[in-house]
Design a protein around this motif. Structure first.
Motif, PDB file in Angstrom:
ATOM      1  N   THR A  17     -29.080  30.549   5.550  1.00 33.52           N
ATOM      2  CA  THR A  17     -28.110  30.794   4.482  1.00 33.52           C
ATOM      3  C   THR A  17     -28.163  29.672   3.451  1.00 33.52           C
ATOM      4  O   THR A  17     -28.235  29.922   2.244  1.00 33.52           O
ATOM      5  CB  THR A  17     -26.684  30.926   5.062  1.00 33.52           C
ATOM      6  OG1 THR A  17     -26.659  32.067   5.920  1.00 33.52           O
ATOM      7  CG2 THR A  17     -25.648  31.080   3.967  1.00 33.52           C
ATOM      8  N   LEU A  18     -28.126  28.414   3.921  1.00 35.41           N
ATOM      9  CA  LEU A  18     -28.192  27.290   2.996  1.00 35.41           C
ATOM     10  C   LEU A  18     -29.512  27.297   2.237  1.00 35.41           C
ATOM     11  O   LEU A  18     -29.543  27.098   1.020  1.00 35.41           O
ATOM     12  CB  LEU A  18     -28.015  25.961   3.742  1.00 35.41           C
ATOM     13  CG  LEU A  18     -28.060  24.709   2.868  1.00 35.41           C
ATOM     14  CD1 LEU A  18     -26.943  24.706   1.824  1.00 35.41           C
ATOM     15  CD2 LEU A  18     -27.999  23.453   3.726  1.00 35.41           C
ATOM     16  N   TRP A  19     -30.611  27.528   2.941  1.00 32.51           N
ATOM     17  CA  TRP A  19     -31.934  27.558   2.308  1.00 32.51           C
ATOM     18  C   TRP A  19     -31.984  28.618   1.207  1.00 32.51           C
ATOM     19  O   TRP A  19     -32.483  28.366   0.115  1.00 32.51           O
ATOM     20  CB  TRP A  19     -32.994  27.829   3.371  1.00 32.51           C
ATOM     21  CG  TRP A  19     -34.395  27.646   2.882  1.00 32.51           C
ATOM     22  CD1 TRP A  19     -35.197  28.591   2.339  1.00 32.51           C
ATOM     23  CD2 TRP A  19     -35.147  26.433   2.889  1.00 32.51           C
ATOM     24  NE1 TRP A  19     -36.415  28.044   2.014  1.00 32.51           N
ATOM     25  CE2 TRP A  19     -36.410  26.729   2.342  1.00 32.51           C
ATOM     26  CE3 TRP A  19     -34.877  25.138   3.319  1.00 32.51           C
ATOM     27  CZ2 TRP A  19     -37.407  25.773   2.204  1.00 32.51           C
ATOM     28  CZ3 TRP A  19     -35.878  24.187   3.179  1.00 32.51           C
ATOM     29  CH2 TRP A  19     -37.119  24.501   2.627  1.00 32.51           C
ATOM     30  N   SER A  20     -31.446  29.785   1.497  1.00 30.23           N
ATOM     31  CA  SER A  20     -31.473  30.890   0.545  1.00 30.23           C
ATOM     32  C   SER A  20     -30.716  30.561  -0.739  1.00 30.23           C
ATOM     33  O   SER A  20     -31.215  30.777  -1.836  1.00 30.23           O
ATOM     34  CB  SER A  20     -30.891  32.144   1.198  1.00 30.23           C
ATOM     35  OG  SER A  20     -30.905  33.215   0.293  1.00 30.23           O
ATOM     36  N   VAL A  21     -29.495  30.024  -0.614  1.00 34.41           N
ATOM     37  CA  VAL A  21     -28.719  29.728  -1.821  1.00 34.41           C
ATOM     38  C   VAL A  21     -29.235  28.486  -2.547  1.00 34.41           C
ATOM     39  O   VAL A  21     -29.089  28.372  -3.754  1.00 34.41           O
ATOM     40  CB  VAL A  21     -27.199  29.594  -1.544  1.00 34.41           C
ATOM     41  CG1 VAL A  21     -26.629  30.881  -1.000  1.00 34.41           C
ATOM     42  CG2 VAL A  21     -26.872  28.430  -0.643  1.00 34.41           C
ATOM     43  N   THR A  22     -29.842  27.569  -1.811  1.00 37.59           N
ATOM     44  CA  THR A  22     -30.353  26.350  -2.430  1.00 37.59           C
ATOM     45  C   THR A  22     -31.662  26.593  -3.165  1.00 37.59           C
ATOM     46  O   THR A  22     -31.849  26.132  -4.283  1.00 37.59           O
ATOM     47  CB  THR A  22     -30.567  25.248  -1.364  1.00 37.59           C
ATOM     48  OG1 THR A  22     -29.325  24.976  -0.733  1.00 37.59           O
ATOM     49  CG2 THR A  22     -31.100  23.975  -1.985  1.00 37.59           C
TER      50      THR A  22
END
Length: 128
Positions: A17-22
């Motif tokens: 999730t963090l990777w996707s939004v970042t």
């Protein structure tokens, strides 16, 4: 201010999730094998939610490498990345690393210079 946790081993879902939004694209991968071989990794948590992350890979000796510095877009410009880099530096030194390397784009020069990094020449080959 987010809480920093050393070696928190976030879930695959949290990291994806963090990777996707970042980074703007889903990673959809299992980070467990990567993190289990890292010298350290550090998570920044706000309200018990992962909002920042940094991984420190190493060669098993004196060289360590910062990878995947990520801060959720809604949490940027609050010093989280600086705190992550400085904590990663501290822990890497404490765990025996003598050199800490990082590759970054020109837009991150200010961040990494402020954290003590100096320019070096390096080489890179894209394998795939």
């Amino acid at each position: 201010m987010p809480e920093l946790r050393i070696d928190p081993f976030p879930s695959t879902a949290e990291l994806n999730t963090l990777w996707s939004v970042t980074w703007g694209a889903p990673a959809l991968r299992d980070f467990t094998p990567i993190l289990s071989r890292s010298l350290t990794h550090i998570g920044a948590y706000h309200d018990n939610q992962l909002v920042g992350f940094i991984n420190v890979a190493w060669d098993g000796g004196i060289h360590a490498f910062i990878l995947d510095t990520s801060v959720h877009p809604d949490m940027r410009r609050q010093g989280i990345a600086t705190r992550l880099v400085r904590e990663a530096t501290r822990v890497a030194r404490e765990r025996g690393a003598e050199w800490l390397h990082v590759d970054f784009g020109p837009h991150l020069t200010g961040l990494y210079r402020a954290c003590g990094f100096r320019p070096t020449e390096a080489g890179l080959i894209k394998l795939v």
